[in-house]
Design a protein around this motif. Structure first.
Motif, PDB file in Angstrom:
ATOM      1  N   GLU A   1     -22.499  29.230 -32.087  1.00 35.50           N
ATOM      2  CA  GLU A   1     -23.860  29.747 -31.933  1.00 35.50           C
ATOM      3  C   GLU A   1     -24.301  30.535 -33.166  1.00 35.50           C
ATOM      4  O   GLU A   1     -25.463  30.452 -33.585  1.00 35.50           O
ATOM      5  CB  GLU A   1     -23.945  30.636 -30.682  1.00 35.50           C
ATOM      6  CG  GLU A   1     -23.721  29.896 -29.372  1.00 35.50           C
ATOM      7  CD  GLU A   1     -24.763  28.818 -29.137  1.00 35.50           C
ATOM      8  OE1 GLU A   1     -25.918  29.020 -29.553  1.00 35.50           O
ATOM      9  OE2 GLU A   1     -24.410  27.785 -28.549  1.00 35.50           O
ATOM     10  N   LYS A   2     -23.395  31.287 -33.780  1.00 38.90           N
ATOM     11  CA  LYS A   2     -23.738  32.057 -34.979  1.00 38.90           C
ATOM     12  C   LYS A   2     -24.034  31.137 -36.157  1.00 38.90           C
ATOM     13  O   LYS A   2     -24.837  31.474 -37.031  1.00 38.90           O
ATOM     14  CB  LYS A   2     -22.602  33.009 -35.332  1.00 38.90           C
ATOM     15  CG  LYS A   2     -22.429  34.154 -34.345  1.00 38.90           C
ATOM     16  CD  LYS A   2     -21.234  35.012 -34.722  1.00 38.90           C
ATOM     17  CE  LYS A   2     -21.008  36.115 -33.682  1.00 38.90           C
ATOM     18  NZ  LYS A   2     -19.809  36.935 -33.995  1.00 38.90           N
TER      19      LYS A   2
ATOM     20  N   ARG B   1     -14.206  31.469 -25.961  1.00 38.17           N
ATOM     21  CA  ARG B   1     -15.356  32.340 -26.169  1.00 38.17           C
ATOM     22  C   ARG B   1     -15.611  32.572 -27.656  1.00 38.17           C
ATOM     23  O   ARG B   1     -16.754  32.549 -28.120  1.00 38.17           O
ATOM     24  CB  ARG B   1     -15.126  33.663 -25.446  1.00 38.17           C
ATOM     25  CG  ARG B   1     -16.349  34.575 -25.430  1.00 38.17           C
ATOM     26  CD  ARG B   1     -16.080  35.846 -24.669  1.00 38.17           C
ATOM     27  NE  ARG B   1     -15.859  35.615 -23.246  1.00 38.17           N
ATOM     28  CZ  ARG B   1     -14.677  35.687 -22.652  1.00 38.17           C
ATOM     29  NH1 ARG B   1     -13.594  36.009 -23.346  1.00 38.17           N
ATOM     30  NH2 ARG B   1     -14.564  35.462 -21.357  1.00 38.17           N
ATOM     31  N   ILE B   2     -14.551  32.809 -28.417  1.00 32.99           N
ATOM     32  CA  ILE B   2     -14.700  33.023 -29.856  1.00 32.99           C
ATOM     33  C   ILE B   2     -15.233  31.776 -30.537  1.00 32.99           C
ATOM     34  O   ILE B   2     -16.114  31.847 -31.416  1.00 32.99           O
ATOM     35  CB  ILE B   2     -13.347  33.443 -30.473  1.00 32.99           C
ATOM     36  CG1 ILE B   2     -12.947  34.841 -29.982  1.00 32.99           C
ATOM     37  CG2 ILE B   2     -13.413  33.432 -31.997  1.00 32.99           C
ATOM     38  CD1 ILE B   2     -11.559  35.255 -30.404  1.00 32.99           C
TER      39      ILE B   2
ATOM     40  N   GLU C   1     -29.982  38.654 -32.264  1.00 30.77           N
ATOM     41  CA  GLU C   1     -29.474  37.286 -32.359  1.00 30.77           C
ATOM     42  C   GLU C   1     -27.980  37.216 -32.034  1.00 30.77           C
ATOM     43  O   GLU C   1     -27.518  36.264 -31.398  1.00 30.77           O
ATOM     44  CB  GLU C   1     -29.744  36.739 -33.756  1.00 30.77           C
ATOM     45  CG  GLU C   1     -31.220  36.485 -34.041  1.00 30.77           C
ATOM     46  CD  GLU C   1     -31.467  36.075 -35.483  1.00 30.77           C
ATOM     47  OE1 GLU C   1     -32.493  35.424 -35.752  1.00 30.77           O
ATOM     48  OE2 GLU C   1     -30.629  36.419 -36.346  1.00 30.77           O
ATOM     49  N   LEU C   2     -27.231  38.238 -32.470  1.00 29.00           N
ATOM     50  CA  LEU C   2     -25.801  38.267 -32.135  1.00 29.00           C
ATOM     51  C   LEU C   2     -25.586  38.437 -30.637  1.00 29.00           C
ATOM     52  O   LEU C   2     -24.689  37.813 -30.054  1.00 29.00           O
ATOM     53  CB  LEU C   2     -25.118  39.408 -32.896  1.00 29.00           C
ATOM     54  CG  LEU C   2     -25.016  39.253 -34.416  1.00 29.00           C
ATOM     55  CD1 LEU C   2     -24.418  40.499 -35.040  1.00 29.00           C
ATOM     56  CD2 LEU C   2     -24.153  38.036 -34.765  1.00 29.00           C
TER      57      LEU C   2
ATOM     58  N   ARG D   1     -23.741  35.757 -28.055  1.00 28.04           N
ATOM     59  CA  ARG D   1     -22.667  36.087 -27.118  1.00 28.04           C
ATOM     60  C   ARG D   1     -23.041  35.675 -25.698  1.00 28.04           C
ATOM     61  O   ARG D   1     -22.207  35.140 -24.956  1.00 28.04           O
ATOM     62  CB  ARG D   1     -22.361  37.582 -27.165  1.00 28.04           C
ATOM     63  CG  ARG D   1     -21.580  38.022 -28.384  1.00 28.04           C
ATOM     64  CD  ARG D   1     -21.032  39.425 -28.211  1.00 28.04           C
ATOM     65  NE  ARG D   1     -22.112  40.408 -28.078  1.00 28.04           N
ATOM     66  CZ  ARG D   1     -22.662  41.065 -29.090  1.00 28.04           C
ATOM     67  NH1 ARG D   1     -22.255  40.823 -30.333  1.00 28.04           N
ATOM     68  NH2 ARG D   1     -23.623  41.959 -28.881  1.00 28.04           N
ATOM     69  N   GLU D   2     -24.287  35.933 -25.328  1.00 29.01           N
ATOM     70  CA  GLU D   2     -24.724  35.560 -23.982  1.00 29.01           C
ATOM     71  C   GLU D   2     -24.723  34.040 -23.785  1.00 29.01           C
ATOM     72  O   GLU D   2     -24.340  33.544 -22.724  1.00 29.01           O
ATOM     73  CB  GLU D   2     -26.117  36.126 -23.723  1.00 29.01           C
ATOM     74  CG  GLU D   2     -26.158  37.650 -23.639  1.00 29.01           C
ATOM     75  CD  GLU D   2     -27.575  38.181 -23.531  1.00 29.01           C
ATOM     76  OE1 GLU D   2     -28.524  37.357 -23.632  1.00 29.01           O
ATOM     77  OE2 GLU D   2     -27.745  39.403 -23.340  1.00 29.01           O
ATOM     78  N   THR D   3     -25.147  33.308 -24.814  1.00 24.30           N
ATOM     79  CA  THR D   3     -25.139  31.847 -24.726  1.00 24.30           C
ATOM     80  C   THR D   3     -23.716  31.315 -24.612  1.00 24.30           C
ATOM     81  O   THR D   3     -23.438  30.401 -23.820  1.00 24.30           O
ATOM     82  CB  THR D   3     -25.823  31.241 -25.961  1.00 24.30           C
ATOM     83  OG1 THR D   3     -27.137  31.775 -26.095  1.00 24.30           O
ATOM     84  CG2 THR D   3     -25.895  29.727 -25.844  1.00 24.30           C
TER      85      THR D   3
END
Length: 537
Positions: free
Chosen positions: A171-172, A164-165, A183-184, A188-190
Motif C-alpha cells: 500500500e505504501k 501485515r508488513i 496516508e500511512l 495500515r487500515e487497508t
C-alpha cells in the motif's frame, strides 16, 4: 523471540506433549527467534532428519509458523498456539456439553492430530459401522457450521505479522512522493482490512454447496435443492477463539453472581446464550442487541427468579423480574460515570447489550488489585485505587488522602514500585535535573503492571509443571505406576497390588488433583490478562 518466563513455559509444555527432542528444537527457536533449518541443526547438534521430523510435528500441530525469506525458509514458534494447549482439556469438555459425546470425541481426535480431514475422522471413530458414520458425519457438520472447527489453509501457517508488513509495504508503494501521516494510517487500515478479509474467505472453504434431489409430494418432477456439506478434501483444526468465547462468558456470569446474586447471573447468562451464535471472538466490544422478550422466552421454565429481589407484589411474573435484574445489571439507579463503569449491560428501551469492553477492563483491574492485596495488604490496594482514579500524585498527597503516616507510605511505595505495580515520574524543578531538586510523582502504568504479573503467572505455571514431573519421577512411585499399567494388574488392582502400593497411588492422585486445580486457577488469571487484553487500557 520470547522472554525467559514464556520460553520456559512453552518449552515445558512441548516437552510434556512431544518429548525432549522436539522440546530442544522449540527451545532454540524461542530463545533465538526465527531460524532456518540449517541453523537449527547447527545450534541443537541433532541430526538433520531428527530436526526435520520435529519441525514437521510442530507444524502439523500449528505450533510453528514458516515463511520465505532471503536466507530461505525460516521457522518461528507460534507462542499463543503453544500456550493455549493448556486449555485443551477444557475445550473437549465444552464440546461434550454442546455437541454430546460424539462432538467431544471429534474435538479430542483433532487436537491429538493437529489437523484432519473429515473422512479420516470418521474412519478413526466409526470402525466401519454405517450408523456411527452417519452420527459422526452429522456431528462434524454441526462443529464446522458453528465454527468450532475451521479449515487449515496455507495462510494459517504464515505469521500474520509478516502478511501485515507485506500488505502495508504494498500500500505504501502506491503513494506518490513523501507519505503523510494520514496516508500511512490509511495504508495500515487497508492492510488490516485485507488481512481480515482473507481470513474470512479462508474460513468459508470448509463448506460447499451440493445439489440434493427430492421427489415432490404432488408432482412427478424432481425438485432440486442445495445444501451445505463439509468438504471432505479440506483439513480442519480446532478454532480456539470459539471456545475462548465460552470461557469469557463463564467469567462474566461468575462476576455478576459475585457482584449481585444468583438471579442476576441467570439473567445475564440467558442474555449471552441468546447471542452466542453471533459472537465470533473475544475482541467483540459488545453483543448484538437482544430484546427482553427473547430473554424471557429462554427463561420461561426458570423458577425462583423473584427470590433474589425484594418486591411489593407477592407473585410477580418472570418478565417483571427479568426487567428488574436488567436494571440492576445496567446500574440504572446510578446514571453517572462511576455507574456506567460498573455496569454489565446497556439497557435502552427494549434492547439489551452485554458490554464486554467495560467488564473485561474491570476483570483485569480486579486481578491487579488481588495481587496487590496479597502482597501489600489493604493499604497497598488503597494506594493503587487512588492512583488509578486520580492519576499522578506525590508522596505527601498520597499519605494525606489514604490516611497512612508518611513513614509507612514511603517504604510501601518503594516496594510496590520494585514489583512494577506502580511507577514514578520525575519532574525537574531546574534545567540541571539535580535529583535533590525534583518532584517525584507516582502513577500506575497499567501495561507494565499487567506484563509483570503475566510473567509471574507464566513462572507459576512452569513451576507447577516441573512439580508434577518431579512427583511422577520419584523412583518408588514410578515403579508402582509401571506395575499398574500391566494388563493383568489393571484388570484386578485390588487383588494384585499391596496396601502400601494402593496408598501411594491414592496419595499421588490427590497431589495431581491439587496441582490441576491450581493450574486451572492460574490459567484463568492468564486468560483475563492475556486473551482479554484486546481493549485499550
Amino acid at each position: 523471540m520470547a522472554d525467559a518466563q514464556t520460553a520456559n513455559l512453552c518449552t515445558q509444555i512441548i516437552l510434556s506433549q512431544f518429548g525432549p527432542l522436539t522440546a530442544k528444537v522449540a527451545s532454540i527457536l524461542l530463545t533465538r527467534g526465527r531460524l532456518t533449518l540449517s541453523r537449527i541443526v547447527h545450534l541443537t547438534s541433532l541430526k538433520p532428519r531428527t530436526v526435520s521430523a520435529s519441525i514437521l510435528v510442530l507444524v502439523q500441530h500449528n505450533v510453528l509458523w514458516h515463511a520465505k525469506s532471503g536466507e530461505g525458509e525460516v521457522f518461528e514458534v507460534n507462542i499463543e498456539e503453544c500456550l493455549v494447549r493448556l486449555r485443551f482439556g477444557r475445550f473437549v469438555w465444552q464440546a461434550g456439553q454442546l455437541f454430546g459425546d460424539e462432538g467431544a470425541q471429534i474435538v479430542q481426535l483433532v487436537l491429538d492430530h493437529g489437523k484432519l480431514r473429515p473422512p479420516d475422522i470418521i474412519s478413526e471413530l466409526s470402525y466401519g459401522d454405517a450408523k456411527l458414520e452417519a452420527v459422526y458425519t452429522q456431528a462434524i457438520h454441526s462443529l464446522v457450521t458453528a465454527s468450532y472447527l475451521k479449515p487449515s489453509t496455507i495462510l494459517s501457517h504464515i505469521s500474520p505479522r509478516d502478511k501485515r508488513i507485506r500488505y502495508e509495504n504494498e500500500e505504501k508503494a502506491k503513494i506518490n512522493g513523501f507519505p503523510t501521516a494520514k496516508e500511512l494510517r490509511e495504508a495500515r487500515e487497508t492492510a488490516e482490512a485485507r488481512l481480515k478479509r482473507e481470513e474470512e474467505e479462508a474460513e468459508k472453504v470448509g463448506l460447499k454447496r451440493k445439489a440434493k434431489e427430492q421427489n415432490g409430494p404432488r408432482s412427478k418432477r424432481k425438485v432440486v435443492e442445495e445444501e451445505d456439506v463439509v468438504d471432505p478434501t479440506v483439513y480442519f483444526r480446532v478454532n480456539c477463539e470459539k471456545f475462548n468465547i465460552h470461557i469469557r462468558n463463564t467469567l462474566v456470569t461468575k462476576a455478576a453472581k459475585e457482584r449481585y446474586n444468583e438471579g442476576a447471573a441467570v439473567v445475564l447468562q440467558a442474555t449471552l446464550k441468546v447471542t452466542e451464535s453471533k459472537q465470533k471472538n473475544v475482541s467483540d466490544v459488545r453483543t448484538e442487541p437482544v430484546s427482553v422478550s427473547n430473554i424471557a422466552v429462554s427463561l420461561s421454565d426458570q423458577e425462583g427468579l423473584a427470590s433474589g429481589l425484594v418486591l411489593k407484589t407477592k407473585n410477580p411474573s418472570n418478565t417483571a423480574c427479568i426487567k428488574d435484574y436488567l436494571g440492576m445489571l445496567s446500574s440504572a439507579d446510578n446514571p453517572t460515570m462511576a455507574g456506567r463503569a460498573s455496569a454489565f449491560i446497556s439497557f435502552g428501551g427494549s434492547k439489551v447489550q452485554v458490554e464486554f469492553e467495560t467488564i473485561c477492563k474491570r476483570l483485569r483491574r480486579r486481578v491487579l488489585e488481588s495481587v496487590t492485596r496479597e502482597r501489600h495488604g489493604t493499604e497497598g490496594v488503597r494506594i493503587l485505587r487512588l492512583l488509578m482514579d486520580t492519576g499522578k500524585m506525590d508522596e505527601k498527597q498520597i499519605s494525606k488522602v489514604v490516611m497512612v503516616p508518611p513513614k509507612d507510605v514511603r517504604p510501601l511505595l518503594a516496594l510496590m514500585s520494585a514489583e512494577s505495580l506502580i511507577s514514578s515520574q520525575e519532574v525537574a524543578k531546574s534545567s540541571d535535573r539535580n535529583p535533590s531538586r525534583m518532584f517525584y510523582l507516582w502513577h500506575v502504568d497499567l501495561p507494565k503492571a499487567y506484563s509483570v504479573i503475566l510473567g509471574n503467572l507464566y513462572k507459576t505455571l512452569y513451576n507447577i509443571g516441573v512439580r508434577r514431573q518431579v512427583e511422577q519421577e520419584e523412583p518408588m512411585l514410578r515403579a508402582v505406576l509401571e506395575k499398574r499399567e500391566r494388563t493383568d494388574v489393571s484388570q484386578d488392582e485390588q487383588g494384585l497390588m499391596s496396601r502400601l502400593e494402593l496408598d501411594m497411588i491414592k496419595e499421588w492422585e490427590g497431589k495431581q488433583e491439587k496441582l490441576t486445580v491450581l493450574e486451572m486457577r492460574v490459567e484463568e488469571s492468564v486468560f483475563i490478562l492475556r486473551d482479554l487484553a484486546v481493549f485499550e487500557y
